[in-house]
Enzyme design. Structure first.
Site, mmCIF file in Angstrom:
data_model
loop_
_atom_site.group_PDB
_atom_site.id
_atom_site.type_symbol
_atom_site.label_atom_id
_atom_site.label_comp_id
_atom_site.label_asym_id
_atom_site.label_seq_id
_atom_site.Cartn_x
_atom_site.Cartn_y
_atom_site.Cartn_z
ATOM 1 N N TYR A 142 0.841 -1.213 0.000
ATOM 2 C CA TYR A 142 0.000 0.000 0.000
ATOM 3 C C TYR A 142 0.870 1.255 0.000
ATOM 4 C CZ TYR A 142 -3.104 -3.621 1.830
ATOM 5 O OH TYR A 142 -3.776 -4.791 2.037
ATOM 6 N N LYS A 186 22.514 -7.812 20.592
ATOM 7 C CA LYS A 186 21.257 -7.306 21.156
ATOM 8 C C LYS A 186 20.290 -8.476 21.229
ATOM 9 C CE LYS A 186 18.795 -4.151 22.944
ATOM 10 N NZ LYS A 186 19.150 -3.397 24.177
ATOM 11 N N ASP A 219 23.704 -1.227 23.445
ATOM 12 C CA ASP A 219 23.475 -0.005 24.225
ATOM 13 C C ASP A 219 24.548 0.155 25.307
ATOM 14 O OD1 ASP A 219 22.341 -2.287 25.319
ATOM 15 O OD2 ASP A 219 20.510 -1.310 26.011
ATOM 16 N N ASP A 243 28.159 0.226 12.052
ATOM 17 C CA ASP A 243 28.049 1.554 11.430
ATOM 18 C C ASP A 243 27.943 2.623 12.513
ATOM 19 O OD1 ASP A 243 27.554 3.589 9.488
ATOM 20 O OD2 ASP A 243 25.418 3.425 9.971
ATOM 21 N N ASP A 247 31.067 5.465 14.075
ATOM 22 C CA ASP A 247 31.029 6.941 14.149
ATOM 23 C C ASP A 247 31.395 7.388 15.556
ATOM 24 O OD1 ASP A 247 30.206 7.210 11.491
ATOM 25 O OD2 ASP A 247 28.746 8.779 11.993
HETATM 26 C C1 IPM Z 1 29.350 4.316 6.287
HETATM 27 C C2 IPM Z 1 28.197 5.126 5.810
HETATM 28 C C3 IPM Z 1 27.313 4.276 4.937
HETATM 29 C C4 IPM Z 1 26.877 3.074 5.709
HETATM 30 C C5 IPM Z 1 26.116 5.004 4.389
HETATM 31 C C6 IPM Z 1 26.532 6.247 3.679
HETATM 32 C C7 IPM Z 1 25.243 4.110 3.556
HETATM 33 O O1 IPM Z 1 27.489 5.655 6.876
HETATM 34 O O2 IPM Z 1 30.157 3.880 5.454
HETATM 35 O O3 IPM Z 1 29.467 4.111 7.492
HETATM 36 O O4 IPM Z 1 25.939 3.146 6.503
HETATM 37 O O5 IPM Z 1 27.499 2.038 5.533
HETATM 38 MN MN MN Z 2 28.383 5.227 8.792
#
Ligand code: IPM
Ligand code: MN
Length: 357
Positions: A142, A186, A219, A243, A247
């Site tokens: 949908y 998790k 977490d 991912d 970061d």
């Molecule tokens: C990374 C980036 C990518 C990911 C994105 C841009 C799709 O965040 O390389 O970490 O999530 O793998």
């Molecule tokens: Mn990333």
């Protein structure tokens, strides 16, 4: 006269935004330490605006012939990310079975962590890179209606989990630092995929009795990355968890502008791909101020993968020298230098360090 044939052929995709600024700078540095054969591809979002695709239909066949791929960044403010990324970055990772996304996080002397009392940070996040939450299995029902349904399935295979976990253990052995692997899970809430993950981890861990293990819920891991980052050595997580945590591990070591990464096919059947963790950064693109070090360090990871360990180390040493010195750095690290000035300083440090030994 002796003419030196380059040993390895590299496919270069500078891509979008700051990718076009950092890639040539990384190659200037690589040229200083080794001779490689570079072939440039103008694929990415500009290419999309002309051809309605991010790369040609036969791009994967073209790339397959190379020894490695150097990628700048993908992402454009006017094109949805799911189009750009599913049109280039993610298909390359999957097609070439680059199942280990290796992301070192090292707090260089001379660089300030946003964490007070961070202590020495020297860890590597190994992220599963071909399945899990990124498998793109699912669909809409949908679509665009008020009753719209979206299903997005995570796919965990025993083979997929075991091989990335094994890579993490082998890395812990090779590094020979804290000799520890932390699994990110998790399974308290995700009772299928993550339970398989835990079982696969336990099975592979048993093959490495000399390596300490730890299993953390994602977490709690996020908390511990901040609270006691010095306790980590090698961390292995699923595609999405890896991912997110990579970061976090990048920013606690001072700037995402320093975070390098390798998308590895450890079997070496296919080319591996080397790219900075930062994206195309449209907010600063074109201003000549992007930090080139993440791309330069990704280049050194490529050299290491190609077996050029000494050349790789000479780049890492130069970056460490430059950061310890503290004078020349881009704005993300609190400096006022340009991308070019930082690269020049890396090259000068390579020259300087070369005299030392
Ligand atoms: C990374 C980036 C990518 C990911 C994105 C841009 C799709 O965040 O390389 O970490 O999530 O793998
Ligand atoms: Mn990333």
């Amino acid at each position: 006269m002796l003419s030196l044939m380059a040993q390895f052929s590299i496919a270069v995709i500078a891509g979008d935004g700051v990718g076009g600024e950092v890639v040539p700078e990384a190659i200037r540095v690589l040229d200083r330490v080794t001779k490689l054969d570079y072939t440039y591809f103008d694929w990415g979002s500009e290419y999309f605006l002309h051809h309605r695709r991010m790369m040609p239909a036969d791009a994967l066949d073209t790339l397959r012939k190379f020894d490695a791929i150097l990628l700048g960044a993908i992402g454009h403010p006017d094109i949805p990310d799911h189009i750009t990324l599913n049109g280039l970055l993610l298909p390359i990772r999957r097609a070439f079975d680059q199942y280990a996304n290796v992301r070192p996080a090292f707090l260089y002397p001379g660089v300030a962590s946003p964490l007070a009392n961070a202590g020495p940070i020297d860890m590597i996040v190994v992220r599963e890179n071909t399945e899990g939450e990124y498998a793109q299995v699912g669909g809409f029902l949908y679509q665009h209606q008020p009753e719209e349904v979206a299903i997005q399935t995570a796919v965990f295979t025993r083979r997929g989990v075991e091989r990335v976990v094994r890579h993490a253990f082998e890395l812990a052995v090779r590094r020979n630092k804290k000799r520890k692997v932390t699994s990110i899970t998790k399974s308290n809430a995700q009772g299928f995929g993550m339970v398989l993950w835990d079982r696969a981890f336990a099975k592979v861990a048993a093959e490495f009795p000399e390596i300490d293990t730890e299993s953390l819920l994602v977490d709690a891991a996020a908390m511990n990355f901040v609270r006691r980052p010095a306790s980590f050595d090698v961390v292995v997580g699923s595609n999405l968890f890896g991912d997110i945590l990579s970061d976090l591990s990048a920013v606690i070591t001072g700037s995402i502008g320093l975070a390098a990464s390798a998308n590895l096919d450890p079997t070496r059947k296919n080319p591996s791909m080397f790219e900075p963790v930062h994206g195309s950064a449209p907010d600063i693109a074109g201003r000549g101020v992007v930090n080139p070090l993440a791309m330069i360090l990704s280049g050194s990871m490529m050299l290491d993968h190609l077996g050029l360990a000494e050349a790789a180390k000479s780049i890492e040493r130069a970056v460490a020298t430059l950061l310890a010195d503290g004078k020349i750095r881009t704005p993300d690290l609190g400096g006022i230098s340009s991308t070019r000035e930082v690269t020049d300083a890396v090259i000068a440090a390579i020259n300087g360090n070369a005299h030392v030994h």
